[in-house]
Design a protein around this motif. Structure first.
Motif, PDB file in Angstrom:
ATOM      1  N   LEU A  92      25.319  -4.820  15.627  1.00  0.00           N
ATOM      2  CA  LEU A  92      23.869  -4.870  15.444  1.00  0.00           C
ATOM      3  C   LEU A  92      23.303  -6.130  16.090  1.00  0.00           C
ATOM      4  N   ALA A  93      23.984  -7.253  15.861  1.00  0.00           N
ATOM      5  CA  ALA A  93      23.525  -8.525  16.427  1.00  0.00           C
ATOM      6  C   ALA A  93      23.536  -8.469  17.955  1.00  0.00           C
ATOM      7  N   GLN A  94      24.592  -7.874  18.526  1.00  0.00           N
ATOM      8  CA  GLN A  94      24.673  -7.749  19.982  1.00  0.00           C
ATOM      9  C   GLN A  94      23.526  -6.901  20.521  1.00  0.00           C
ATOM     10  N   ALA A  95      23.194  -5.853  19.795  1.00  0.00           N
ATOM     11  CA  ALA A  95      22.094  -4.979  20.214  1.00  0.00           C
ATOM     12  C   ALA A  95      20.754  -5.705  20.151  1.00  0.00           C
TER      13      ALA A  95
ATOM     14  N   THR B 240      30.381  -8.025   8.872  1.00  0.00           N
ATOM     15  CA  THR B 240      31.303  -6.939   9.226  1.00  0.00           C
ATOM     16  C   THR B 240      31.200  -6.639  10.733  1.00  0.00           C
ATOM     17  N   PRO B 241      32.179  -5.889  11.287  1.00  0.00           N
ATOM     18  CA  PRO B 241      32.077  -5.481  12.699  1.00  0.00           C
ATOM     19  C   PRO B 241      30.759  -4.759  12.994  1.00  0.00           C
ATOM     20  N   HIS B 242      30.286  -3.993  12.029  1.00  0.00           N
ATOM     21  CA  HIS B 242      28.997  -3.303  12.166  1.00  0.00           C
ATOM     22  C   HIS B 242      27.867  -4.314  12.376  1.00  0.00           C
ATOM     23  N   ASP B 243      27.892  -5.405  11.616  1.00  0.00           N
ATOM     24  CA  ASP B 243      26.854  -6.437  11.739  1.00  0.00           C
ATOM     25  C   ASP B 243      26.892  -7.077  13.125  1.00  0.00           C
ATOM     26  N   LEU B 244      28.113  -7.290  13.647  1.00  0.00           N
ATOM     27  CA  LEU B 244      28.244  -7.923  14.959  1.00  0.00           C
ATOM     28  C   LEU B 244      27.675  -7.013  16.046  1.00  0.00           C
TER      29      LEU B 244
ATOM     30  N   LEU C   8      37.169 -13.170   7.023  1.00  0.00           N
ATOM     31  CA  LEU C   8      38.148 -12.098   7.239  1.00  0.00           C
ATOM     32  C   LEU C   8      37.506 -10.721   7.399  1.00  0.00           C
ATOM     33  N   ARG C   9      36.342 -10.527   6.769  1.00  0.00           N
ATOM     34  CA  ARG C   9      35.716  -9.198   6.808  1.00  0.00           C
ATOM     35  C   ARG C   9      35.280  -8.801   8.215  1.00  0.00           C
TER      36      ARG C   9
END
Ligand code: C5P
Length: 216
Positions: free
Chosen positions: A211-214, A205-209, A14-15
């Protein structure tokens, strides 16, 4: 003996803020689940892979992994999901447990964990130093303690286990836990740490996603 990797992916995630469970969220062209399974295979150290997903997504999950991957239904708690995976393992010498959310984990890290268990360790976990100071707080938010940062580590996956040790740990476990190595500690076995990798971070978190995309 065989090395089997369990991939618990039955959480809601959910996060991350998506409607679908986290493991099914896309990172570039492939889902987190597909990328995690590909990473395990690319390590060259894993013989079999068992993916654990929500019961209603069994069919969908089969579309995310190749036919040689076993897909089983998970449970309410993470421990229920790992138990379901263990039941599907059969004979194995080494069992890895690897979060689907750690989709960018380098295959070399996976191979290092397996090598340490093969060398005789009962349990092996990749860890990194903690960069922030960690406070223990009460329910009102008041600080009740400050553990010495130098002795703290942040824990990643894959966690690797002698298969008998992990089964004993789960047989003995009475409550739920988010940490397999923690269950092994409770039965008195030593858990060995190795140096983890920043790329093995958990996409939570959306922030992690982003970062992963980058990093792709
Ligand atoms: O919530 P957390 O990020 O710690 O979950 C770690 C992993 O355990 C995730 O990959 C999640 O899908 C999985 N999990 C599971 N079954 C549950 C809860 C979590 O397989 N009931």
């Amino acid at each position: 003996g065989d090395v089997v990797a369990l991939v618990p992916a039955a959480g809601k995630g959910l996060r991350l803020g998506y409607d679908e469970p986290k493991a099914f969220v896309c990172l570039g062209t492939d889902s987190l689940l597909t990328r995690s399974v590909d990473g395990l295979r690319a390590s060259g150290a894993v013989d079999r892979i068992v993916v654990i997903v929500p019961a209603e997504l069994l069919d969908a999950a089969r579309g995310h992994v190749s036919d040689d991957v076993t897909v089983v239904a998970g449970g309410l708690e993470r421990t229920d999901s790992v138990r379901a995976g263990l039941a599907a393992v059969g004979d194995a010498a080494v069992v890895l447990v690897h979060d689907a959310a750690r989709a960018l984990t380098p295959p070399t890290l996976i191979a290092r964990v397996v090598a340490e268990v093969r060398a005789g360790r009962s349990a092996v976990i990749p860890v990194l130093p903690v960069v922030d100071t960690i406070k223990e707080v009460d329910i009102m938010g008041a600080v009740v303690g400050t553990p010495d940062r130098a002795s703290l580590r942040s824990v990643q996956t894959p966690q690797g286990f002698d298969a008998h040790v992990l089964r004993r740990a789960y047989d003995a476990a009475t409550d739920s836990s988010t940490d397999d190595a923690g269950l092994v500690e409770r039965i008195g076995e030593t858990v060995h740490t190795i140096v983890g990798d920043a790329l093995a971070f958990k996409i939570t978190t959306p922030h992690d996603l982003l970062l992963a995309q980058a990093l792709l």
